[in-house]
Design an enzyme around this catalytic site. Structure first.
Site, mmCIF file in Angstrom:
data_model
loop_
_atom_site.group_PDB
_atom_site.id
_atom_site.type_symbol
_atom_site.label_atom_id
_atom_site.label_comp_id
_atom_site.label_asym_id
_atom_site.label_seq_id
_atom_site.Cartn_x
_atom_site.Cartn_y
_atom_site.Cartn_z
ATOM 1 N N ARG A 89 2.729 6.283 -2.956
ATOM 2 C CA ARG A 89 3.963 6.976 -3.594
ATOM 3 C C ARG A 89 3.605 7.002 -4.993
ATOM 4 O O ARG A 89 3.941 8.202 -5.864
ATOM 5 C CB ARG A 89 5.258 6.038 -3.562
ATOM 6 C CG ARG A 89 5.901 6.195 -2.222
ATOM 7 C CD ARG A 89 6.976 7.479 -2.074
ATOM 8 N NE ARG A 89 7.887 7.550 -2.607
ATOM 9 C CZ ARG A 89 9.133 7.191 -2.405
ATOM 10 N NH1 ARG A 89 9.477 6.877 -1.235
ATOM 11 N NH2 ARG A 89 10.113 7.111 -3.299
ATOM 12 N N ASP A 108 0.893 -1.313 -0.088
ATOM 13 C CA ASP A 108 -0.052 -0.162 -0.044
ATOM 14 C C ASP A 108 0.721 1.419 -0.052
ATOM 15 O O ASP A 108 0.298 2.346 -0.550
ATOM 16 C CB ASP A 108 -0.955 0.108 1.243
ATOM 17 C CG ASP A 108 -2.100 -1.083 1.144
ATOM 18 O OD1 ASP A 108 -2.335 -1.499 0.063
ATOM 19 O OD2 ASP A 108 -2.173 -1.648 2.141
HETATM 20 N N1 LIG Z 1 -1.512 3.060 13.760
HETATM 21 C C1 LIG Z 1 -1.945 2.990 12.440
HETATM 22 O O1 LIG Z 1 -2.520 1.878 12.026
HETATM 23 C C2 LIG Z 1 -1.035 3.658 11.466
HETATM 24 C C3 LIG Z 1 -0.253 4.628 11.850
HETATM 25 C C4 LIG Z 1 0.399 5.463 10.905
HETATM 26 C C5 LIG Z 1 0.226 5.407 9.422
HETATM 27 N N2 LIG Z 1 -0.869 4.312 9.267
HETATM 28 C C6 LIG Z 1 -1.100 4.385 7.857
HETATM 29 O O2 LIG Z 1 -0.005 3.944 6.985
HETATM 30 C C7 LIG Z 1 0.022 4.859 5.846
HETATM 31 C C8 LIG Z 1 1.238 5.076 5.424
HETATM 32 O O3 LIG Z 1 1.705 3.714 4.691
HETATM 33 P P1 LIG Z 1 3.326 3.523 5.044
HETATM 34 O O4 LIG Z 1 3.590 2.393 4.118
HETATM 35 O O5 LIG Z 1 4.219 4.605 4.689
HETATM 36 O O6 LIG Z 1 3.512 3.217 6.709
HETATM 37 P P2 LIG Z 1 3.763 1.525 7.152
HETATM 38 O O7 LIG Z 1 4.923 0.980 6.591
HETATM 39 O O8 LIG Z 1 3.814 1.759 8.737
HETATM 40 O O9 LIG Z 1 2.377 0.802 6.672
HETATM 41 C C9 LIG Z 1 1.247 0.926 7.549
HETATM 42 C C10 LIG Z 1 0.046 -0.132 7.039
HETATM 43 O O10 LIG Z 1 -1.027 0.481 7.017
HETATM 44 C C11 LIG Z 1 -1.550 -0.055 5.594
HETATM 45 N N3 LIG Z 1 -2.324 0.930 4.866
HETATM 46 C C12 LIG Z 1 -1.823 1.970 4.281
HETATM 47 N N4 LIG Z 1 -2.975 2.528 3.562
HETATM 48 C C13 LIG Z 1 -4.006 1.712 3.765
HETATM 49 C C14 LIG Z 1 -5.455 1.726 3.354
HETATM 50 N N5 LIG Z 1 -6.066 2.889 2.616
HETATM 51 N N6 LIG Z 1 -6.204 0.658 3.765
HETATM 52 C C15 LIG Z 1 -5.714 -0.296 4.691
HETATM 53 N N7 LIG Z 1 -4.448 -0.168 5.075
HETATM 54 C C16 LIG Z 1 -3.551 0.520 4.672
HETATM 55 C C17 LIG Z 1 -0.256 -0.730 4.995
HETATM 56 O O11 LIG Z 1 -0.725 -1.953 4.379
HETATM 57 C C18 LIG Z 1 0.518 -1.179 6.064
HETATM 58 O O12 LIG Z 1 0.500 -2.297 6.480
HETATM 59 C C19 LIG Z 1 -0.765 6.032 6.087
HETATM 60 O O13 LIG Z 1 -1.489 6.681 5.229
HETATM 61 C C20 LIG Z 1 -1.800 5.307 7.535
HETATM 62 O O14 LIG Z 1 -3.074 5.338 6.707
HETATM 63 C C21 LIG Z 1 -1.383 3.548 10.108
HETATM 64 N N1 LIG Z 2 8.917 -4.489 -5.632
HETATM 65 C C1 LIG Z 2 8.788 -5.217 -4.348
HETATM 66 N N2 LIG Z 2 9.232 -6.614 -4.525
HETATM 67 C C2 LIG Z 2 9.039 -7.430 -3.492
HETATM 68 N N3 LIG Z 2 8.655 -7.117 -2.289
HETATM 69 C C3 LIG Z 2 8.283 -5.699 -2.153
HETATM 70 C C4 LIG Z 2 8.235 -4.766 -3.074
HETATM 71 N N4 LIG Z 2 7.820 -3.591 -2.697
HETATM 72 C C5 LIG Z 2 7.472 -3.934 -1.355
HETATM 73 N N5 LIG Z 2 7.708 -5.147 -1.022
HETATM 74 C C6 LIG Z 2 7.403 -5.806 -0.018
HETATM 75 O O1 LIG Z 2 6.327 -5.191 0.837
HETATM 76 C C7 LIG Z 2 6.724 -4.414 2.044
HETATM 77 C C8 LIG Z 2 6.105 -3.473 2.005
HETATM 78 O O2 LIG Z 2 5.720 -2.657 1.101
HETATM 79 P P1 LIG Z 2 5.317 -1.013 0.953
HETATM 80 O O3 LIG Z 2 6.042 0.046 1.828
HETATM 81 O O4 LIG Z 2 5.080 -0.886 -0.472
HETATM 82 O O5 LIG Z 2 4.017 -1.346 1.674
HETATM 83 P P2 LIG Z 2 3.191 -1.137 2.956
HETATM 84 O O6 LIG Z 2 2.902 0.268 3.037
HETATM 85 O O7 LIG Z 2 4.367 -1.371 4.191
HETATM 86 O O8 LIG Z 2 1.885 -2.064 3.138
HETATM 87 P P3 LIG Z 2 1.618 -3.427 3.127
HETATM 88 O O9 LIG Z 2 1.104 -4.018 4.404
HETATM 89 O O10 LIG Z 2 0.389 -3.671 2.074
HETATM 90 O O11 LIG Z 2 2.997 -4.231 2.671
HETATM 91 C C9 LIG Z 2 8.328 -4.130 1.657
HETATM 92 O O12 LIG Z 2 8.778 -4.038 3.261
HETATM 93 C C10 LIG Z 2 8.650 -5.543 1.113
HETATM 94 O O13 LIG Z 2 8.703 -6.498 1.936
#
Ligand SMILES: NC(=O)c1ccc[n+]([C@@H]2O[C@H](COP(=O)([O-])OP(=O)(O)OC[C@H]3O[C@@H](n4cnc5c(N)ncnc54)[C@H](O)[C@@H]3O)[C@@H](O)[C@H]2O)c1
Ligand SMILES: Nc1ncnc2c1ncn2[C@@H]1O[C@H](COP(=O)(O)OP(=O)(O)OP(=O)(O)O)[C@@H](O)[C@H]1O
Length: 294
Positions: free
Chosen positions: A79, A74
């Protein structure tokens, strides 16, 4: 057909995804333009031979693109939205990550789903975004001043709570005394807002959710408002600054700045493949079908 390909990371699990996508698109004469950092990571692993054109900024993505394919989780889709901006180019997310709420094409089914893509058997789910303006100068907000999930204000450098005076269309709503406040789109309603007790909205509902983060006014509850509402926030507290985040991007803001949050004039088009609907994602990711009584 012409598609942009974007990813943030390269890991071992990326190789089969790249192979599946590139083989399928090359076989079907789809032109692929790859984000330059991602292509450098792919090229380092020497898994592709052909030379591809690249793009490195949102300015290079124009109407000639049919689609942007995001490979990741996500976070990568969030991004990707900053690359697509107001161009209208639809985003399709291939889930290489963990949860994959927004990236809902599973990496195991790529060829099957890409067939839907080239036959254009998909619909577009139009996602509302939020824009932010701040009464004091802030360069990082000016550059990308929109969010697909949510705009959040939260405390910084301290455990002390902040007070968030909140106005809806210039009418006073409340002063939240809390760790922060989330203004969420329907898309963001399954993200941070949900963790703080907010309701789930289906993606095309015309509403926003205002969700306090750990409010000490115990009667404060998440509030759903029409998405035409202009929301103004003024934060005060013991520290001089607080944090503001737009999806994954964070910056520091001075207390007493007035923040104005409203719907952007443009939307992000998310590709919805047949049978991979939001309701299916909800059931799968939230394990709703797991209750033995069903
Ligand atoms: N406590 C929390 O639940 C918390 C705290 C900070 C940010 N977030 C979320 O993380 C997003 C940023 O993502 P990141 O990848 O930079 O952070 P991250 O790596 O901490 O991932 C946050 C988690 O939120 C999930 N997520 C993001 N957007 C979502 C959506 N629309 N619906 C369901 N799940 C979703 C992702 O799959 C991931 O598992 C923020 O926009 C916010 O919604 C959640
Ligand atoms: N291009 C890629 N190829 C393989 N694995 C990936 C790639 N992009 C992301 N991942 C895997 O997914 C993880 C999370 O990626 P990303 O930051 O895009 O999502 P997230 O917001 O943490 O959400 P989610 O919970 O859906 O993974 C990365 O740490 C990595 O393990």
């Amino acid at each position: 057909m012409k598609v942009a390909i974007y990813g943030q990371y390269y890991q071992n699990s990326t190789e089969p995804i790249i192979n599946d996508i590139f083989n399928f698109f090359n076989k079907n004469s789809v032109e692929m333009i790859i984000e330059s950092n991602f292509l450098s990571m792919v090229n380092e692993k020497k898994i592709i031979e052909k030379k591809y054109k690249t793009f490195s900024s949102h300015t290079e993505l124009d109407q000639s693109f049919d689609l942007l394919i995001s490979i990741g989780g996500d976070g990568t889709i969030l991004r990707a939205a900053t690359l697509v901006r107001d161009s209208g180019i639809p985003i399709l997310g291939i889930n290489a990550g963990r949860l994959g709420f927004l990236a809902n094409v599973q990496k195991e089914n790529i060829a099957e789903f890409m067939q839907f893509v080239i036959e254009r058997k998909y619909t577009l789910s139009k996602r509302t975004l939020l824009s932010l303006t701040c009464s004091t100068d802030n360069e990082s907000i000016q550059e990308i001043n929109f969010a697909m999930n949510e705009i959040t204000v939260s405390r910084k450098d301290t455990t002390s709570m902040i007070t968030i005076d909140t106005y809806l269309d210039d009418e006073y709503l409340n002063s939240y005394w809390a760790d922060g406040l989330i203004i969420s789109t329907p898309t963001g309603s399954t993200g941070y807002s949900l963790s703080c007790g907010g309701p789930i909205l289906t993606p095309t509902v015309k509403s926003l959710v205002i969700t306090p983060i750990a409010p000490h006014n115990l009667t404060a509850r998440p509030l759903v408002v029409p998405d035409e509402t202009e929301i103004k926030l003024k934060v005060s507290g013991r520290e001089e600054n607080y944090l503001i985040s737009l999806d994954s991007r964070v910056t520091t803001i001075k207390n007493e700045s007035i923040l104005t949050i409203k719907k952007t004039p443009f939307q992000i088009n998310m590709v919805e493949i047949p049978d991979e609907t939001f309701l299916k994602t909800l059931r799968n990711k939230l394990l709703w079908g797991e209750d033995k009584r069903n």
